[in-house]
Scaffold this motif. Structure first.
Motif, PDB file in Angstrom:
ATOM      1  N   PRO A  32      -0.674   3.711  -5.913  1.00 44.43           N
ATOM      2  CA  PRO A  32      -1.432   3.614  -7.164  1.00 44.43           C
ATOM      3  C   PRO A  32      -2.862   3.127  -6.974  1.00 44.43           C
ATOM      4  CG  PRO A  32       0.742   2.623  -7.408  1.00 44.43           C
ATOM      5  CD  PRO A  32       0.538   2.884  -5.943  1.00 44.43           C
ATOM      6  N   LEU A  33      -3.138   2.480  -5.838  1.00 42.70           N
ATOM      7  CA  LEU A  33      -4.487   1.966  -5.575  1.00 42.70           C
ATOM      8  C   LEU A  33      -5.343   2.949  -4.771  1.00 42.70           C
ATOM      9  CD1 LEU A  33      -3.723  -1.753  -4.584  1.00 42.70           C
ATOM     10  CD2 LEU A  33      -4.238  -0.819  -6.850  1.00 42.70           C
ATOM     11  N   ALA A  34      -4.827   4.128  -4.528  1.00 38.71           N
ATOM     12  CA  ALA A  34      -5.556   5.096  -3.699  1.00 38.71           C
ATOM     13  C   ALA A  34      -6.866   5.507  -4.365  1.00 38.71           C
ATOM     14  CB  ALA A  34      -4.694   6.329  -3.455  1.00 38.71           C
ATOM     15  N   VAL A  35      -7.940   5.441  -3.603  1.00 36.20           N
ATOM     16  CA  VAL A  35      -9.259   5.865  -4.066  1.00 36.20           C
ATOM     17  C   VAL A  35      -9.813   6.852  -3.038  1.00 36.20           C
ATOM     18  CG1 VAL A  35     -11.609   5.176  -4.657  1.00 36.20           C
ATOM     19  CG2 VAL A  35      -9.697   3.655  -5.204  1.00 36.20           C
ATOM     20  N   PRO A  49      -8.192  -0.062  -0.291  1.00 37.21           N
ATOM     21  CA  PRO A  49      -8.130  -1.301  -1.071  1.00 37.21           C
ATOM     22  C   PRO A  49      -6.747  -1.932  -1.010  1.00 37.21           C
ATOM     23  CG  PRO A  49      -8.132   0.617  -2.519  1.00 37.21           C
ATOM     24  CD  PRO A  49      -8.403   1.124  -1.145  1.00 37.21           C
ATOM     25  N   LYS A  50      -6.728  -3.249  -0.986  1.00 37.61           N
ATOM     26  CA  LYS A  50      -5.465  -3.978  -0.923  1.00 37.61           C
ATOM     27  C   LYS A  50      -5.073  -4.590  -2.257  1.00 37.61           C
ATOM     28  CE  LYS A  50      -5.992  -5.105   3.986  1.00 37.61           C
ATOM     29  NZ  LYS A  50      -6.050  -6.191   5.010  1.00 37.61           N
ATOM     30  N   SER A  51      -5.975  -4.531  -3.215  1.00 37.47           N
ATOM     31  CA  SER A  51      -5.697  -5.099  -4.532  1.00 37.47           C
ATOM     32  C   SER A  51      -6.400  -4.258  -5.597  1.00 37.47           C
ATOM     33  CB  SER A  51      -6.201  -6.546  -4.604  1.00 37.47           C
ATOM     34  OG  SER A  51      -7.632  -6.574  -4.594  1.00 37.47           O
ATOM     35  N   PRO A  52      -5.983  -4.386  -6.847  1.00 38.59           N
ATOM     36  CA  PRO A  52      -6.678  -3.673  -7.922  1.00 38.59           C
ATOM     37  C   PRO A  52      -8.162  -4.020  -7.995  1.00 38.59           C
ATOM     38  CG  PRO A  52      -4.546  -4.439  -8.700  1.00 38.59           C
ATOM     39  CD  PRO A  52      -4.747  -5.045  -7.348  1.00 38.59           C
ATOM     40  N   ASP A  90      -6.722   0.193 -15.910  1.00 39.25           N
ATOM     41  CA  ASP A  90      -5.574   1.051 -16.212  1.00 39.25           C
ATOM     42  C   ASP A  90      -5.502   2.231 -15.252  1.00 39.25           C
ATOM     43  OD1 ASP A  90      -5.036  -0.591 -18.289  1.00 39.25           O
ATOM     44  OD2 ASP A  90      -5.447   0.844 -19.883  1.00 39.25           O
ATOM     45  N   LEU A  91      -6.643   2.651 -14.725  1.00 38.53           N
ATOM     46  CA  LEU A  91      -6.671   3.745 -13.766  1.00 38.53           C
ATOM     47  C   LEU A  91      -5.757   3.481 -12.576  1.00 38.53           C
ATOM     48  CD1 LEU A  91     -10.519   4.408 -13.589  1.00 38.53           C
ATOM     49  CD2 LEU A  91      -8.821   6.015 -14.451  1.00 38.53           C
ATOM     50  N   LEU A  92      -5.533   2.204 -12.273  1.00 43.66           N
ATOM     51  CA  LEU A  92      -4.780   1.816 -11.091  1.00 43.66           C
ATOM     52  C   LEU A  92      -3.335   1.459 -11.403  1.00 43.66           C
ATOM     53  CD1 LEU A  92      -7.597  -0.443  -9.639  1.00 43.66           C
ATOM     54  CD2 LEU A  92      -7.117   1.937  -9.058  1.00 43.66           C
ATOM     55  N   ASP A  93      -2.968   1.520 -12.677  1.00 44.98           N
ATOM     56  CA  ASP A  93      -1.581   1.314 -13.062  1.00 44.98           C
ATOM     57  C   ASP A  93      -0.848   2.651 -12.944  1.00 44.98           C
ATOM     58  OD1 ASP A  93       0.585  -0.336 -14.616  1.00 44.98           O
ATOM     59  OD2 ASP A  93       0.401   1.573 -15.696  1.00 44.98           O
ATOM     60  N   ALA A  94       0.254   2.673 -12.219  1.00 38.30           N
ATOM     61  CA  ALA A  94       0.932   3.935 -11.925  1.00 38.30           C
ATOM     62  C   ALA A  94       1.301   4.691 -13.195  1.00 38.30           C
ATOM     63  CB  ALA A  94       2.181   3.691 -11.081  1.00 38.30           C
ATOM     64  N   CYS A  95       1.898   4.015 -14.164  1.00 38.03           N
ATOM     65  CA  CYS A  95       2.346   4.693 -15.377  1.00 38.03           C
ATOM     66  C   CYS A  95       1.167   5.191 -16.203  1.00 38.03           C
ATOM     67  CB  CYS A  95       3.221   3.764 -16.211  1.00 38.03           C
ATOM     68  SG  CYS A  95       4.088   4.577 -17.577  1.00 38.03           S
TER      69      CYS A  95
END
Length: 207
Positions: A32-35, A49-52, A90-95
């Protein structure tokens, strides 16, 4: 990989589950954190990235200057916002990412399907290409109006089976230069998945 239950729970109801699963498999990321950051045809390598907070820092640094895709569906970051300050975690929240991504892909899929005149395997493949590049039929697809619900023609299935009948007559003429139904445009850092005016923070538009 994201489990089927999460996909079914979070995906936009306007897309059939089979299409959602094919979409996630084709373009998605298990993280979910993939950029992913691209400048033209070049991928810009960054520290994962390791965190939001780390992920959002990357997004805010590059959006408006390069093509930035985020999260499970590799959603085009910056789409529909006027300033980087409006970008939401929210972009990084999977749902939430699945919900936004499938809603936007649903529009793209309907645009491509309308072009073909039927629910075809080719339509899904071109919709995936349009999602990745941001362009279909020579136009920036994310800005195009949603054609709305398109009823399946006789003989067509939700999974994209070719209908029986006059599908060749229903297709518009292919592009004369490459014979494909859409003219892919070079990745444009100011257009491909990005719609942000950064002039107020000192980033000029490239030509």
């Amino acid at each position: 990989m994201i489990d089927a239950a999460t996909i079914h729970q979070c995906a936009d109801p306007g897309l059939k589950p089979a299409i959602v699963e094919k979409f996630i498999r084709a373009v998605g990321s298990p993280d979910p954190l993939a950029v992913t950051i691209r400048a033209g045809n070049r991928v810009i390598l960054v520290t994962p990235p390791k965190s939001p907070d780390d992920a959002m820092e990357l997004v805010r640094r590059y959006v408006g200057q390069a093509m930035v895709r985020v999260g499970v569906t590799q959603y085009p970051a910056g789409l529909g916002v006027a300033d980087v300050a409006e970008l939401k975690p929210d972009l990084l929240d999977a749902c939430a990412n699945i919900r936004m991504g499938t809603a936007l892909f649903g529009k793209v899929y309907r645009i491509v399907t309308k072009w073909y005149g039927a629910l075809l395997d080719e339509a899904f493949g071109d919709a995936i290409d349009a999602w990745k590049t941001g362009y279909f039929d020579g136009k920036y697809v994310f800005d195009q109006p949603d054609p709305g619900h398109l009823p399946a023609r006789k003989g067509a299935s939700d999974a994209g089976d070719k209908p029986v009948g006059d599908d060749d007559a229903a297709r518009p003429a292919s592009s004369p230069d490459n014979g494909t139904p859409h003219d892919k445009q070079p990745d444009d850092p100011n257009k491909a998945g990005i719609r942000i005016d950064l002039t107020g923070i000192g980033v000029g538009k490239s030509k």
